[in-house]
Design a protein around this motif. Structure first.
Motif, short mmCIF file in Angstrom:
data_model
loop_
_atom_site.label_atom_id
_atom_site.label_comp_id
_atom_site.label_asym_id
_atom_site.label_seq_id
_atom_site.Cartn_x
_atom_site.Cartn_y
_atom_site.Cartn_z
N SER B 16 0.84 -1.20 0.00
CA SER B 16 0.00 0.00 0.00
C SER B 16 0.87 1.24 0.00
N ILE B 20 -4.29 4.04 6.28
CA ILE B 20 -5.64 4.52 6.58
C ILE B 20 -5.61 4.94 8.04
N GLN B 70 -4.29 -3.04 5.90
CA GLN B 70 -5.34 -2.21 5.31
C GLN B 70 -6.64 -3.00 5.14
N SER B 73 -8.48 -3.11 8.32
CA SER B 73 -9.03 -1.81 8.71
C SER B 73 -10.21 -1.45 7.83
N LYS B 74 -10.18 -1.89 6.58
CA LYS B 74 -11.32 -1.59 5.70
C LYS B 74 -12.54 -2.41 6.09
N ASN B 77 -13.76 -0.55 8.97
CA ASN B 77 -13.74 0.91 8.80
C ASN B 77 -13.10 1.62 10.00
N CYS B 79 -9.28 3.06 11.94
CA CYS B 79 -7.92 3.56 11.73
C CYS B 79 -6.92 2.42 11.93
N GLN B 80 -5.88 2.43 11.16
CA GLN B 80 -4.95 1.31 11.23
C GLN B 80 -4.15 1.24 12.53
N LEU B 86 -13.32 5.46 11.79
CA LEU B 86 -12.77 6.59 11.06
C LEU B 86 -13.71 7.78 11.06
#
Lengths: 163, 357
Positions: B16, B20, B70, B73-74, B77, B79-80, B86
């Motif tokens: 990446s 995020i 990532q 975290s996605k 949703n 923060c990493q 978020l």
């Protein structure tokens, strides 16, 4: 190169005998620092005395020749060649702004993440209210020319009273 | 970043370009230097190697780095680094119960890896918005509540150094040059937090505390006054339009008001009465809510604050009386540092509510 004397080695230039006791003492201290056990110290901290002594020893020779003019050029070059002082480090001390550099690692930008110098190079007034910094390379607490570092990295040294 | 994989089961490592992160984790300085290392660590959730970003979030802060990958975290949703949502900056558990999301991310070994791998492919294909798309009606009520729970300002305290464990034991040899905090840790439930729990939204002590607090507590009336010595009411929902005068005008009917302190920053105010009776009466009448300047305010009892130095010293009530304060003020200048009292000024004492005037 070994600092051993035999009948085959060349004689040292004159004036060597006056400074020899101090140099011997540095050598002894260096041996002690090398043989120190690592207990109670961090991994990096174990190396700090080595760097400090190296700095002090080179500083001694530098001051003898450049500041006090107490030895001859011949003797100075002999000392450098024999490894009693670090010529590269002394070369830095001759430059403006680098008069009190602690060691060569701390000014090497390739050693840092962002291509900067070590934190010990930051002038004390810029580093305000931040507490005592000991850089990881050599344990230096500030070697910029304006931070009153004196001629030794770290706390006060027990300088010999020779010369 | 999308790669064409011939075999859908083939594992390709994550690459990446930017993490995020939430604004608080990034810190207050708009200029940042960040290092990037591919596959430097394994994700704390799915244990797959991922790109680690490391940066300094401000002067005197510890260096933070991304802890989860990532994909993970996605999925939630978040923060990493801090694993907070978020959008709201709230723990996963809080957000999920408010919005009614029941995310079925598996937790056990192979299941977890399979799920992560699939999500990876899914995100690579969609690549647009993270988190839920449209919002249904049930969700907007939840979102309202989440908005109320949000912080108003970034909480940079979480970027501070960790506590020096040697100091806690009493033998930190590094002394002044120790980069870790020389403080005693605040004890309690919040000490035992687990990253996996926080991520999956189960058994999170912070979330539990938030959801049982006054603001999110729903319509349930606060229980009758506990500690008999508390004479102040805690008002929340204060906006800029509401002045001390308005509060005074409303509450003076219940009894003599000792003082009113408005804290706009945290949208709250304290109304201190001189008598306990007045406070109880006020709570009886206004406890279900006050409407001032068109703004609905919530009323609850001033909580007995955590024990501070003053309470420890005196060993008496949580809130010192005016007499005690005057005495403290009149006993001359604050004691020199190194003396017994932890606080030089009465206003430094956390148990003291209101101002010293």
């Amino acid at each position: 190169m070994p600092k051993i004397r035999s009948s085959r080695t060349k004689r040292a230039p004159e004036g060597f005998d006056e400074i020899e006791p101090t140099l011997k003492e540095f050598q002894q201290k260096m041996k002690d620092a090398e043989n120190d056990p690592h207990e109670g110290k961090r991994k990096v901290e174990a190396l700090w005395p080595i760097f400090r002594l190296h700095h002090q020893r080179s500083r001694y020779v530098y001051e003898l020749f450049y500041k006090r003019k107490a030895i001859s050029k011949e003797l100075y070059e002999y000392l450098l060649k024999q490894g009693y002082a670090d010529g590269n480090l002394i070369a830095k001390w001759k430059k403006a702004g680098y008069e009190k550099v602690c060691c060569l690692r701390c000014i090497q930008p390739k050693d840092t993440n962002f291509g900067t110098t070590c934190v010990c190079r930051v002038p004390r007034h810029t580093l305000e209210e931040g507490k005592v910094i000991e850089c990881i390379h050599c344990g230096c607490r500030g070697c910029s020319s304006g931070s009153g570092a004196g001629s030794s990295s770290g706390a006060s040294t027990s300088k010999d009273n020779d010369n | 970043m999308s790669q064409i994989k011939a075999d859908p089961n083939k594992v390709s490592w994550e690459e990446s370009e930017f993490p995020i992160l939430c604004e608080t984790c990034l810190g207050d300085n708009p200029y940042l230097r960040m290092t990037k290392q591919s596959q430097a660590k394994e994700c704390k959730v799915c244990t797959r190697p991922f790109t680690v970003f490391r940066w300094c979030p401000g002067v005197g802060m510890r260096f933070k780095k991304t802890e989860v990958c990532q994909t993970c975290s996605k999925v939630k949703n978040v923060c990493q680094t801090c694993l907070l949502d978020l959008e709201f900056g709230l723990p996963v558990q809080v957000r999920d119960t408010a919005l009614g999301l029941a995310d079925e991310a598996p937790r056990s070994d192979v299941n977890k890896e399979y799920f992560a791998q699939n999500m990876d492919a899914h995100f690579q294909n969609t690549e647009n918005g993270l988190g839920s798309g449209g919002f249904g009606k049930a969700e907007s009520a939840g979102r309202e509540m989440l908005k109320k729970l949000q912080r108003t300002e970034p909480y940079y305290k979480r970027n501070r150094q960790h506590i020096c464990s040697f100091f806690v034991k009493g033998n930190c040899t590094r002394g002044a040059e120790c980069p870790y905090r020389h403080e005693m840790p605040a004890g309690g439930e919040l000490n035992h937090q687990n990253l996996k729990d926080r991520y999956y939204g189960t058994n999170d002590p912070v979330a539990r505390k938030m959801m049982s607090g006054p603001r999110a507590g729903g319509g349930k009336q606060m229980s009758p006054p506990e500690d008999q010595t508390i004479t102040s009411l805690f008002i929340t929902g204060i906006t800029e339009d509401i002045k001390e005068q308005d509060l005074r005008g409303f509450f003076y009917a219940f009894g003599e008001i000792k003082s009113i302190v408005v804290v706009l920053k945290s949208k709250c105010a304290f109304v201190n009465f001189t008598t306990r009776m007045a406070a109880e009466l006020a709570f009886e009448k206004a406890g279900s809510g006050v409407n001032l300047q068109g703004v609905a305010l919530r009323v609850s009892w001033g909580k007995s604050r955590p024990v501070g130095a003053r309470a420890e010293q005196k060993g008496v009530e949580a809130a010192p009386t005016p007499a005690a304060v005057m005495h403290a003020l009149e006993t001359g200048p604050p004691p020199p540092p190194g003396s017994k009292s932890k606080f030089a000024y009465p206003s430094q004492d956390p148990t003291y509510q209101g101002s010293t005037r």
